[in-house]
Design a protein around this motif. Structure first.
Motif, PDB file in Angstrom:
ATOM      1  N   PHE A 100       0.846  -1.191   0.000  1.00 44.59           N
ATOM      2  CA  PHE A 100       0.000   0.000   0.000  1.00 44.59           C
ATOM      3  C   PHE A 100       0.886   1.246   0.000  1.00 44.59           C
ATOM      4  CE2 PHE A 100      -2.440  -3.330   2.109  1.00 44.59           C
ATOM      5  CZ  PHE A 100      -3.657  -3.278   1.446  1.00 44.59           C
ATOM      6  N   LEU A 101       0.305   2.377  -0.375  1.00 50.81           N
ATOM      7  CA  LEU A 101       1.068   3.617  -0.410  1.00 50.81           C
ATOM      8  C   LEU A 101       1.583   3.982   0.983  1.00 50.81           C
ATOM      9  CD1 LEU A 101       2.024   5.705  -2.428  1.00 50.81           C
ATOM     10  CD2 LEU A 101      -0.013   7.058  -1.927  1.00 50.81           C
ATOM     11  N   GLU A 102       0.845   3.629   2.017  1.00 47.29           N
ATOM     12  CA  GLU A 102       1.311   3.913   3.380  1.00 47.29           C
ATOM     13  C   GLU A 102       2.576   3.119   3.700  1.00 47.29           C
ATOM     14  OE1 GLU A 102      -1.471   0.892   6.010  1.00 47.29           O
ATOM     15  OE2 GLU A 102      -2.316   2.806   5.398  1.00 47.29           O
ATOM     16  N   ASP A 103       2.741   1.946   3.081  1.00 50.27           N
ATOM     17  CA  ASP A 103       3.989   1.189   3.250  1.00 50.27           C
ATOM     18  C   ASP A 103       5.158   1.958   2.643  1.00 50.27           C
ATOM     19  OD1 ASP A 103       2.591  -0.950   4.422  1.00 50.27           O
ATOM     20  OD2 ASP A 103       2.218  -1.877   2.474  1.00 50.27           O
ATOM     21  N   VAL A 104       4.920   2.556   1.491  1.00 49.30           N
ATOM     22  CA  VAL A 104       5.951   3.361   0.830  1.00 49.30           C
ATOM     23  C   VAL A 104       6.395   4.493   1.745  1.00 49.30           C
ATOM     24  CG1 VAL A 104       6.443   4.879  -1.128  1.00 49.30           C
ATOM     25  CG2 VAL A 104       5.044   2.828  -1.460  1.00 49.30           C
ATOM     26  N   GLU A 105       5.419   5.208   2.290  1.00 53.35           N
ATOM     27  CA  GLU A 105       5.722   6.364   3.142  1.00 53.35           C
ATOM     28  C   GLU A 105       6.452   5.942   4.413  1.00 53.35           C
ATOM     29  OE1 GLU A 105       1.746   7.709   3.505  1.00 53.35           O
ATOM     30  OE2 GLU A 105       1.736   8.765   1.573  1.00 53.35           O
ATOM     31  N   LYS A 106       6.038   4.822   4.992  1.00 51.84           N
ATOM     32  CA  LYS A 106       6.669   4.330   6.215  1.00 51.84           C
ATOM     33  C   LYS A 106       8.113   3.923   5.969  1.00 51.84           C
ATOM     34  CE  LYS A 106       6.137   0.814   9.843  1.00 51.84           C
ATOM     35  NZ  LYS A 106       5.293  -0.321  10.317  1.00 51.84           N
ATOM     36  N   PRO A 126      -2.200  -1.349  -9.796  1.00 50.98           N
ATOM     37  CA  PRO A 126      -1.308  -0.567 -10.645  1.00 50.98           C
ATOM     38  C   PRO A 126      -1.400   0.934 -10.407  1.00 50.98           C
ATOM     39  CG  PRO A 126      -2.474  -2.240 -11.919  1.00 50.98           C
ATOM     40  CD  PRO A 126      -3.112  -2.204 -10.571  1.00 50.98           C
ATOM     41  N   ALA A 127      -2.470   1.391  -9.755  1.00 49.75           N
ATOM     42  CA  ALA A 127      -2.658   2.821  -9.498  1.00 49.75           C
ATOM     43  C   ALA A 127      -2.204   3.213  -8.099  1.00 49.75           C
ATOM     44  CB  ALA A 127      -4.127   3.195  -9.698  1.00 49.75           C
ATOM     45  N   MET A 128      -1.481   2.341  -7.422  1.00 49.14           N
ATOM     46  CA  MET A 128      -1.067   2.602  -6.038  1.00 49.14           C
ATOM     47  C   MET A 128      -0.315   3.919  -5.897  1.00 49.14           C
ATOM     48  SD  MET A 128       1.236   0.251  -3.463  1.00 49.14           S
ATOM     49  CE  MET A 128       2.775   0.510  -4.356  1.00 49.14           C
ATOM     50  N   TYR A 129       0.669   4.153  -6.777  1.00 45.31           N
ATOM     51  CA  TYR A 129       1.472   5.362  -6.658  1.00 45.31           C
ATOM     52  C   TYR A 129       0.707   6.614  -7.071  1.00 45.31           C
ATOM     53  CZ  TYR A 129       5.769   2.903  -5.491  1.00 45.31           C
ATOM     54  OH  TYR A 129       6.729   2.169  -4.850  1.00 45.31           O
ATOM     55  N   ALA A 130      -0.465   6.426  -7.635  1.00 44.23           N
ATOM     56  CA  ALA A 130      -1.331   7.568  -7.946  1.00 44.23           C
ATOM     57  C   ALA A 130      -2.251   7.895  -6.767  1.00 44.23           C
ATOM     58  CB  ALA A 130      -2.164   7.279  -9.192  1.00 44.23           C
ATOM     59  N   GLY A 131      -2.129   7.120  -5.676  1.00 42.62           N
ATOM     60  CA  GLY A 131      -2.882   7.417  -4.462  1.00 42.62           C
ATOM     61  C   GLY A 131      -4.134   6.593  -4.248  1.00 42.62           C
ATOM     62  N   TYR A 132      -4.369   5.582  -5.105  1.00 39.66           N
ATOM     63  CA  TYR A 132      -5.566   4.752  -4.962  1.00 39.66           C
ATOM     64  C   TYR A 132      -5.318   3.617  -3.967  1.00 39.66           C
ATOM     65  CZ  TYR A 132      -7.567   7.065  -9.055  1.00 39.66           C
ATOM     66  OH  TYR A 132      -8.075   8.002  -9.936  1.00 39.66           O
ATOM     67  N   GLU A 133      -6.287   3.390  -3.085  1.00 44.10           N
ATOM     68  CA  GLU A 133      -6.179   2.319  -2.096  1.00 44.10           C
ATOM     69  C   GLU A 133      -6.311   0.951  -2.751  1.00 44.10           C
ATOM     70  OE1 GLU A 133      -5.724   1.102   1.995  1.00 44.10           O
ATOM     71  OE2 GLU A 133      -5.490   3.021   0.988  1.00 44.10           O
ATOM     72  N   ASN A 134      -7.216   0.833  -3.699  1.00 44.75           N
ATOM     73  CA  ASN A 134      -7.434  -0.407  -4.443  1.00 44.75           C
ATOM     74  C   ASN A 134      -7.473  -0.099  -5.939  1.00 44.75           C
ATOM     75  OD1 ASN A 134      -7.772  -2.178  -2.132  1.00 44.75           O
ATOM     76  ND2 ASN A 134      -9.734  -1.154  -1.799  1.00 44.75           N
TER      77      ASN A 134
END
Length: 226
Positions: A100-106, A126-134
């Motif tokens: 998840f994007l929160e994993d990236v930030e952490k 595939p849209a994770m880095y665009a801010g989508y949760e799913n």
């Protein structure tokens, strides 16, 4: 591993150094970037030594998967990645268990790396880095148009859809969808349950957009997510 390439090469830092130098001499372009992706040694000092040798040889950045060659599902060693990052002056990209994007930030906050690479997380969304949760249905639609339009083999076409639908479809839906065995059956399912169907005109637009994007990329610098 058995053939002596891939992760096996982390045992041969001098060979990696020579490969980097040989690549540089053959390409002979000042701004051409060269990177490596590695796993950890059991002794972190060995990994740091490998990375420093590669840095001195001229690599542009290094991506580190935070497990040893033998590990598969064990927790990722982000402390080791931080140690490597603190030991180098080139960018380090962290990899491992990014869902998840929160994993990236952490991971970025805890290790100080310049970038975070996702594999399974991007397959599922595939849209994770665009801010989508799913995965948004537009991604499913785009993949259907692109894959069908380019003649992607069914196993690959279906595999990516299974991953993208993992957190979107209900359990009963996944039970049916994951066992489908033909492109036509997949398309019928997506049309019935999600109003997703192949659009050949949209496929042409996506292909053109991808071509324009690739032509505009600055391939001399790492495209890393901070």
């Amino acid at each position: 591993m058995a053939e002596g390439y891939g992760a096996h090469l982390i045992k041969k830092p001098e060979l990696i150094r020579d490969m980097v130098r040989q690549t540089q001499s053959r390409i002979n372009q000042k701004d051409f970037s060269i990177s490596i992706k590695i796993r950890l040694h059991k002794n972190i000092r060995e990994t740091v030594d490998l990375c420093q040798k590669a840095e001195h040889a001229g690599i542009s950045w290094v991506t580190v998967h935070g497990r040893t060659v033998q590990q598969r599902t064990e927790p990722v060693d982000y402390d080791a990645i931080k140690t490597i990052n603190d030991s180098l002056s080139i960018p380090v990209v962290a990899n491992g268990d990014i869902k998840f994007l929160e994993d990236v930030e952490k991971v970025h906050a805890n290790t100080g790396v310049k970038g975070v690479m996702a594999a399974r997380g991007m397959l599922q969304n595939p849209a994770m880095y665009a801010g989508y949760e799913n995965t948004p249905l537009q991604c499913v639609q785009d993949w259907v148009d692109l894959a069908i339009g380019l003649g992607t083999p069914f196993p690959c076409f279906h595999y990516h859809l299974i991953a993208m639908m993992e957190r979107v479809a209900s359990k009963p839906e996944k039970k049916v969808f994951n066992t489908l065995n033909s492109t036509s059956a997949v398309l019928d399912f997506l049309k019935e349950y999600y109003n997703v169907q192949y659009n050949d005109q949209q496929q042409a637009k996506i292909t053109e957009s991808l071509a324009d994007h690739l032509c505009g990329l600055n391939l001399d610098q790492p495209d890393i997510q901070s």
